[in-house]
Every structure is written in structure tokens, then in C-alpha cells.
Design a protein around this motif. Structure first.
Motif, PDB file in Angstrom:
ATOM      1  N   PRO A  40       2.080  -8.090   4.935  1.00  0.00           N
ATOM      2  CA  PRO A  40       3.385  -7.750   5.494  1.00  0.00           C
ATOM      3  C   PRO A  40       3.312  -6.926   6.790  1.00  0.00           C
ATOM      4  CG  PRO A  40       2.843  -6.253   3.709  1.00  0.00           C
ATOM      5  CD  PRO A  40       1.680  -7.194   3.833  1.00  0.00           C
ATOM      6  N   GLN A  82       2.977  -7.039 -10.056  1.00  0.00           N
ATOM      7  CA  GLN A  82       2.831  -8.237  -9.262  1.00  0.00           C
ATOM      8  C   GLN A  82       3.398  -8.095  -7.868  1.00  0.00           C
ATOM      9  OE1 GLN A  82       4.352 -11.212 -11.917  1.00  0.00           O
ATOM     10  NE2 GLN A  82       3.377 -12.747 -10.657  1.00  0.00           N
ATOM     11  N   PRO A  85       5.825 -12.496  -2.876  1.00  0.00           N
ATOM     12  CA  PRO A  85       5.323 -13.154  -1.667  1.00  0.00           C
ATOM     13  C   PRO A  85       6.257 -12.961  -0.465  1.00  0.00           C
ATOM     14  CG  PRO A  85       6.132 -14.770  -3.242  1.00  0.00           C
ATOM     15  CD  PRO A  85       6.131 -13.444  -3.942  1.00  0.00           C
ATOM     16  N   TRP A 107      -9.644  -2.475   5.849  1.00  0.00           N
ATOM     17  CA  TRP A 107     -10.184  -1.502   4.909  1.00  0.00           C
ATOM     18  C   TRP A 107     -11.266  -2.167   4.072  1.00  0.00           C
ATOM     19  CZ3 TRP A 107      -7.033   1.033   0.312  1.00  0.00           C
ATOM     20  CH2 TRP A 107      -7.794   2.073  -0.237  1.00  0.00           C
ATOM     21  N   VAL A 161      -4.155   5.070   5.513  1.00  0.00           N
ATOM     22  CA  VAL A 161      -3.896   4.986   6.943  1.00  0.00           C
ATOM     23  C   VAL A 161      -2.590   4.207   7.120  1.00  0.00           C
ATOM     24  CG1 VAL A 161      -4.695   4.126   9.158  1.00  0.00           C
ATOM     25  CG2 VAL A 161      -6.338   5.069   7.525  1.00  0.00           C
ATOM     26  N   VAL A 162      -1.608   4.834   7.756  1.00  0.00           N
ATOM     27  CA  VAL A 162      -0.300   4.211   7.896  1.00  0.00           C
ATOM     28  C   VAL A 162      -0.018   3.951   9.369  1.00  0.00           C
ATOM     29  CG1 VAL A 162       2.169   4.440   7.425  1.00  0.00           C
ATOM     30  CG2 VAL A 162       0.514   5.475   5.873  1.00  0.00           C
TER      31      VAL A 162
ATOM     32  N   PHE B   2      -6.918  -1.587  -4.721  1.00  0.00           N
ATOM     33  CA  PHE B   2      -6.836  -2.811  -3.915  1.00  0.00           C
ATOM     34  C   PHE B   2      -6.277  -2.449  -2.541  1.00  0.00           C
ATOM     35  CE2 PHE B   2      -7.835  -5.051  -7.612  1.00  0.00           C
ATOM     36  CZ  PHE B   2      -7.107  -4.500  -8.647  1.00  0.00           C
ATOM     37  N   ASP B   3      -6.623  -3.293  -1.553  1.00  0.00           N
ATOM     38  CA  ASP B   3      -6.256  -2.898  -0.201  1.00  0.00           C
ATOM     39  C   ASP B   3      -4.827  -3.270   0.158  1.00  0.00           C
ATOM     40  OD1 ASP B   3      -7.776  -5.561   1.754  1.00  0.00           O
ATOM     41  OD2 ASP B   3      -6.706  -5.571  -0.124  1.00  0.00           O
ATOM     42  N   ILE B   4      -3.927  -3.221  -0.808  1.00  0.00           N
ATOM     43  CA  ILE B   4      -2.531  -3.441  -0.485  1.00  0.00           C
ATOM     44  C   ILE B   4      -1.896  -2.152   0.001  1.00  0.00           C
ATOM     45  CG2 ILE B   4      -2.014  -5.418  -1.933  1.00  0.00           C
ATOM     46  CD1 ILE B   4      -1.252  -3.422  -4.127  1.00  0.00           C
ATOM     47  N   ASN B   5      -2.554  -1.045  -0.278  1.00  0.00           N
ATOM     48  CA  ASN B   5      -1.955   0.237   0.070  1.00  0.00           C
ATOM     49  C   ASN B   5      -2.278   0.646   1.498  1.00  0.00           C
ATOM     50  OD1 ASN B   5      -0.786   0.663  -2.450  1.00  0.00           O
ATOM     51  ND2 ASN B   5      -2.773   1.258  -3.274  1.00  0.00           N
ATOM     52  N   HIS B   6      -2.009  -0.244   2.424  1.00  0.00           N
ATOM     53  CA  HIS B   6      -2.233   0.104   3.820  1.00  0.00           C
ATOM     54  C   HIS B   6      -1.367   1.275   4.217  1.00  0.00           C
ATOM     55  CE1 HIS B   6      -3.974  -3.921   5.353  1.00  0.00           C
ATOM     56  NE2 HIS B   6      -4.769  -3.265   4.562  1.00  0.00           N
ATOM     57  N   GLY B   7      -0.197   1.286   3.690  1.00  0.00           N
ATOM     58  CA  GLY B   7       0.721   2.332   4.107  1.00  0.00           C
ATOM     59  C   GLY B   7       1.796   2.535   3.080  1.00  0.00           C
ATOM     60  N   GLU B   8       2.719   3.400   3.411  1.00  0.00           N
ATOM     61  CA  GLU B   8       3.781   3.672   2.461  1.00  0.00           C
ATOM     62  C   GLU B   8       4.693   2.457   2.316  1.00  0.00           C
ATOM     63  OE1 GLU B   8       4.211   8.418   3.341  1.00  0.00           O
ATOM     64  OE2 GLU B   8       4.583   6.920   4.867  1.00  0.00           O
ATOM     65  N   ASN B   9       4.738   1.623   3.396  1.00  0.00           N
ATOM     66  CA  ASN B   9       5.597   0.451   3.341  1.00  0.00           C
ATOM     67  C   ASN B   9       4.798  -0.782   2.952  1.00  0.00           C
ATOM     68  OD1 ASN B   9       7.728   2.006   4.420  1.00  0.00           O
ATOM     69  ND2 ASN B   9       6.741   1.825   6.399  1.00  0.00           N
ATOM     70  N   GLN B  11       3.426  -3.964   0.520  1.00  0.00           N
ATOM     71  CA  GLN B  11       4.173  -5.097  -0.013  1.00  0.00           C
ATOM     72  C   GLN B  11       4.986  -4.750  -1.257  1.00  0.00           C
ATOM     73  OE1 GLN B  11       1.461  -8.298  -0.105  1.00  0.00           O
ATOM     74  NE2 GLN B  11       2.967  -9.811  -0.669  1.00  0.00           N
ATOM     75  N   THR B  12       6.187  -5.326  -1.337  1.00  0.00           N
ATOM     76  CA  THR B  12       7.062  -5.090  -2.485  1.00  0.00           C
ATOM     77  C   THR B  12       6.433  -5.626  -3.766  1.00  0.00           C
ATOM     78  OG1 THR B  12       8.695  -5.903  -0.930  1.00  0.00           O
ATOM     79  CG2 THR B  12       9.507  -5.214  -3.071  1.00  0.00           C
ATOM     80  N   MET B  13       6.629  -4.904  -4.850  1.00  0.00           N
ATOM     81  CA  MET B  13       6.104  -5.368  -6.125  1.00  0.00           C
ATOM     82  C   MET B  13       7.243  -5.530  -7.111  1.00  0.00           C
ATOM     83  SD  MET B  13       2.856  -2.926  -6.473  1.00  0.00           S
ATOM     84  CE  MET B  13       1.259  -3.666  -6.461  1.00  0.00           C
ATOM     85  N   ALA B  14       7.177  -6.589  -7.917  1.00  0.00           N
ATOM     86  CA  ALA B  14       8.195  -6.811  -8.939  1.00  0.00           C
ATOM     87  C   ALA B  14       7.657  -7.798  -9.942  1.00  0.00           C
ATOM     88  CB  ALA B  14       9.458  -7.373  -8.302  1.00  0.00           C
ATOM     89  N   GLU B  15       8.131  -7.714 -11.164  1.00  0.00           N
ATOM     90  CA  GLU B  15       7.772  -8.766 -12.111  1.00  0.00           C
ATOM     91  C   GLU B  15       8.925  -9.056 -13.051  1.00  0.00           C
ATOM     92  OE1 GLU B  15       4.151  -7.630 -14.060  1.00  0.00           O
ATOM     93  OE2 GLU B  15       5.141  -6.236 -15.387  1.00  0.00           O
ATOM     94  N   LEU B  34      14.293 -12.942  -8.301  1.00  0.00           N
ATOM     95  CA  LEU B  34      12.846 -12.947  -8.047  1.00  0.00           C
ATOM     96  C   LEU B  34      12.284 -14.368  -8.132  1.00  0.00           C
ATOM     97  CD1 LEU B  34      10.172 -11.389  -7.621  1.00  0.00           C
ATOM     98  CD2 LEU B  34      10.060 -11.079 -10.087  1.00  0.00           C
ATOM     99  N   THR B  38      10.594 -16.355  -4.940  1.00  0.00           N
ATOM    100  CA  THR B  38       9.243 -16.910  -5.063  1.00  0.00           C
ATOM    101  C   THR B  38       9.278 -18.416  -4.838  1.00  0.00           C
ATOM    102  OG1 THR B  38       8.873 -15.179  -6.703  1.00  0.00           O
ATOM    103  CG2 THR B  38       7.187 -16.863  -6.536  1.00  0.00           C
TER     104      THR B  38
END
Lengths: 180, 320
Positions: A40, A82, A85, A107, A161-162, B2-9, B11-15, B34, B38
Motif C-alpha cells: 500500500p 488477514q 487486498p 526491510w 520506519v515510517v 512480518f514486514d507489513i509493519n512499514h509504518g503506522e498506516n 495495510q488494513t486487516m480484517a476477517e 469484505l 475482495t
């Protein structure tokens, strides 16, 4: 929570311009090269780079797409929650093109592996390069290296890192967030 | 981790709020939204030269059909294969069920072969719910008797959303054999959740008593229903489920409740025509209407694969 600003203001802009000049050195007038930002957060950098390149090369077509890697990730069914997408928007053929993959922060390298996997579903590129704004050094899980790097950062796993962008967050800035 | 935590913003998560898809009744509004979001992305995958993603490559799915099906079974199988899942198919008519094996035994034997998910169609209402209480696998209901057919309702609502941009505020008439239809019940629940107005239309004998309790209008005159609605969903007469005579003849039913070009042209607006299939041409709908530009019957089939991909992907992705 402790925030350390790594890059902002005019230096941020200069870094992006330098990355663009480096791209031009290798890609000439971009007739056979395309930019792909990863969702994103990589798409903002990809759009900024494309915009800057269009200013430098006003008569050339700079193709830029967005790639969502959610379906190609290696942690599906392994995480707690989850991921929803995002949109993939690639309106051109990748076959035979030189692709510059763009992400904001490099990273572990897992997103880039997923992006390379997903990209192959759009054709076989002649060459793939990687451009990132921030390279978090010594933190790779996979043998991935960037060809173009904005800044290098030494950080530990608990830090974040943001990268924030003028378009969405009001300010161009890279900050290092520490837990305490 | 996991490297989804690039920043505070990041990717949205939901299930989904449910581990199985047994009926629309178990889904809330954010679940349906949802699934639609998808499915939007899977629809774009289906329009690429390579119509496949590797997401479910370590998932095995069994399609167990105790009742005949063409569209639904093919659609599920395509959805599974386009998600790179391993697929096994099972039709009751050619199996040990005819030798007297019980449902739980049949399914447990299949699961012993390391199957993660079961897509099941069964002639009895509640078969999926029963199974979900007795076996470990995740269950997707592909139609249980006259009860529910959740993926059909989702793809119908998704098709309306695609046509009009939104489902909320739209008027949908469901016409035909409401009494024996699992499509009708799932559609009513799904459309009401999304904020649409729903009307059922058919002969008195084929409308269940007290259906008004679901918050739907009841109409017995086809022309009035068509004049009211934006979308008409024409259902088939389910002769195989009718144990007694509910109307004098198919010819009479067709005269009173069949949709033809003449009626469609007499309306002062252009309505959208849907049909879950299989069509009995000349009974509930004539050929010229089914093939007209107002009909989105084939779009429904196309969207079916994207919706089923979304459902399987979201269920498989839940923490194991």
C-alpha cells in the motif's frame, strides 16, 4: 514512544531527485522501462518518482503501475489477522520491459519477493531493478538488495520506519519510531 | 514479525466473523462488504492473461455434491483452481453413499485424506450446519435443500452493486417459486442487510406464510411487481421439490408469471433482469428476455467465480 526524524524538508526532495537522475543514467529516455509501485505505501513513492521524471523528460511517456502483493505473500494462513487486498493497476504489458520495482521501505525483503512473484503473472520482464527510499540494513530474511537507495538506516526489529507523504499525511518525512 | 509493519498506516486487516459459510444469516454487513471488496480484486485477476494467484497452494478442498449441479460446481471448482488449491470432486450418485454410508462417515473419510475445506450441496436443509458441528474442516454451503444458497445471494447482490454502484435503496422483486427456493431466502437476507427493498411475487400457493416477517413486500400480480422494482430476479419452478400440485399447469403459470418482451416493453422504465439458472426458457422467462441487453444473467455467472474465490480465500486465511 520516541520519534526520530531521519529525513524531511528540502533534503527529502533532493533525495527523490537524486534517485530520478540515477534512474535516467541507466534507463535513458524510458522507452523500454516501466515503474511499478508496491501497495500500500510504495505507490506514493512510485507516483512521486514518475512525476519528477516527467518534469525532467517532458516529452517522454513514463509508464507507472501499482502492484498489490497480498495474494502472493508467503505468510497467508500464518498470521493472526488477514490482510485486505488493495488494487493492482498495471495498464501495460510487462513482457520484455525493464521493470523498476518501487517500495518505500526495504526491510525483510519478503514484500519484494512477493512482488516479483506477482509480476510474473503479467509477463516476463527483460530485467528487474529495485528502488527504495529507505534501506533498513542488516535485517533481510531473503537475499534481496536494492539498486537505488534513498537513505540507509540501521535499526532494530522492534523499531518502525515510517514514511509520510505530503499527498496523504500532510508532510514529506521519514521517521524512526522506537517503542520507548 | 512480518514486514507489513512499514509504518503506522500499514495495510488494513480484517476477517470474516464466521469460520464456515453456512448461510447469509451468519454474516453481518461488514462481512458482506469484505467479501465484495475482495471479490473486486479477484474479478480483476480473472480479466488478466494469467487468471491465477498462488494464495491457496497448500489448501485442499473437497467438493461434495449430493444433488445435481452444473453452474455452482463448475464455478466453485474454477474458483478453487484459480486460487491454486488442490481439488477433489465427489458426486453422491457414483459413491458409497448409495451403499448406505452416513453423511458424517463419508465426510470424515474424505477428511482423513487431509482435506482442509468442504464445499457441500445437499438436498436436506441444515446439512451444512449439522456437518460443521461434527467435523473439523471448514464448510461452505453450496445449497442445502430449500434453506440457503449463500454464494448465489452474494453474487446476485454483487451483480446489482456492479450494475448500479450500490445495493442500498434499490428495489428488487423476486418472482416465482419462493416456497421451494433456497436462492430466495438467501437473497432476501443478503439484500436486506445491504439496505435494499425486497418484494416477493408469485401465486399464493408458492409464497410461504408469514414471509412478511422477513421484512419483504408480497405481491401476487406480476405487472405490479415489475412496475415497482429496479431489478427482477426470476426464479425457476422447482418441480423436483414439489410433492403436490401447487398450480393447475405450467402453461397457466407461464401466462400469469412468465416474463416476456411484451410485458417488459410495456413498462415505463428499464429494469434489470436476473436469473440464478438453470433457465426454463418459455416458462418463467422467454428467450428474447433472457438474451436481451437488460438481462445480466451471464454477468452473474462471471461474478460467481470472483465471489467464490473471495469466500474461499477469506475463510482459508483465518488463523488455523
Amino acid at each position: 514512544m520516541q520519534n526520530l526524524t531521519l529525513l524531511d524538508g528540502p533534503k527529502f526532495q533532493i533525495t527523490i531527485q537524486r534517485l530520478c537522475r540515477q534512474l535516467i543514467e541507466n534507463h535513458d529516455d524510458f522507452t523500454n522501462s516501466v515503474l511499478i509501485g508496491t501497495q500500500p505505501r510504495g505507490i506514493y513513492l512510485a507516483r512521486r518518482v514518475a512525476e519528477e521524471l516527467r518534469k525532467i523528460l517532458p516529452n517522454k511517456t513514463i509508464l507507472q503501475g501499482d502492484m498489490d502483493v497480498t495474494f502472493y505473500r508467503d505468510d497467508f494462513r500464518r498470521g493472526e489477522r488477514q490482510l485486505v487486498p488493495n488494487q493492482t493497476r498495471i495498464d501495460f504489458i510487462i513482457e520484455g520491459k525493464k521493470v523498476i520495482l518501487i517500495d518505500d521501505v526495504l526491510w525483510t525483503g519478503r514484500t519484494i519477493r512477493a512482488a516479483m512473484d506477482g509480476m510474473l503473472y503479467f509477463g516476463r520482464p527483460a530485467k528487474v531493478e529495485l528502488l527504495v527510499l529507505v534501506d533498513r540494513r542488516y535485517s533481510r530474511h531473503l537475499p534481496v538488495a536494492a539498486d537505488y537507495v534513498g537513505i540507509e538506516v540501521d535499526s532494530i526489529a522492534s523499531q518502525k520506519v515510517v514514511v509520510s507523504w505530503k499527498e496523504t499525511d500532510g508532510e514529506d518525512k521519514i521517521i524512526l519510531v522506537s517503542e520507548k | 514479525m512480518f514486514d507489513i509493519n512499514h509504518g503506522e498506516n500499514s495495510q488494513t486487516m480484517a476477517e470474516l466473523s464466521t469460520r464456515h459459510l453456512l448461510g447469509i444469516k451468519d454474516l453481518n454487513l461488514s462481512d458482506i462488504e469484505l467479501i465484495f471488496e475482495t471479490a473486486d480484486e479477484f474479478k480483476s485477476v480473472l480479466n488478466r492473461p494469467i487468471k491465477k494467484v498462488p494464495s491457496l497452494r497448500d489448501v485442499t478442498i473437497a467438493n461434495i455434491f449430493f444433488e445435481n449441479s452444473t453452474r455452482t460446481r463448475l464455478s466453485f471448482e474454477l474458483a478453487e483452481k484459480r486460487l491454486s488449491a488442490d481439488v477433489v470432486n465427489f458426486a453422491a450418485s457414483s459413491s458409497s453413499v448409495s451403499k448406505g454410508e452416513t453423511l458424517i462417515d463419508t465426510v470424515n473419510n474424505i477428511l482423513a485424506m487431509k482435506v482442509d475445506m468442504v464445499v457441500m450441496r445437499h438436498p436436506y436443509a441444515g446439512a451444512g450446519i449439522f456437518l460443521s458441528k461434527h467435523v473439523k474442516a471448514q464448510i461452505v454451503n453450496a445449497g442445502d435443500g430449500a434453506h440457503e444458497h449463500p454464494t448465489q445471494a452474494l453474487l446476485d447482490a454483487f451483480s446489482i452493486r456492479e450494475r448500479y454502484g450500490d445495493v442500498a435503496g434499490k428495489k428488487v422483486a423476486i418472482v416465482g417459486d419462493i416456497l421451494h427456493s433456497r436462492v430466495a431466502l438467501s437473497n432476501i437476507l443478503c439484500l436486506k442487510q445491504l439496505g435494499a427493498e425486497v418484494m416477493v411475487c408469485g401465486p399464493t400457493t408458492l409464497i410461504p406464510k408469514y414471509i412478511g416477517a422477513l421484512g419483504v413486500k408480497v405481491e401476487h400480480d406480476l405487472l405490479s411487481a415489475l412496475n415497482w422494482c429496479d431489478v427482477a430476479n426470476m426464479l425457476r419452478i422447482q418441480l423436483e421439490r414439489q410433492d403436490i400440485k401447487y398450480f393447475p399447469s405450467l402453461r397457466e403459470y407461464s401466462m400469469l408469471y412468465g416474463l416476456n418482451k411484451q410485458i417488459l416493453d410495456s413498462l415505463d422504465k428499464e429494469i434489470t433482469i436476473m436469473h440464478p439458472g438453470p433457465i426454463n426458457r418459455g416458462v418463467e422467462i422467454t428467450s428474447d428476455v433472457a438474451d436481451s441487453k437488460q438481462s445480466i444473467i451471464l454477468d452473474q455467472v462471471e461474478n460467481g467465480v470472483a465471489i467464490r474465490m473471495a469466500v474461499l480465500y477469506l475463510l482459508a486465511g483465518q488463523a488455523q
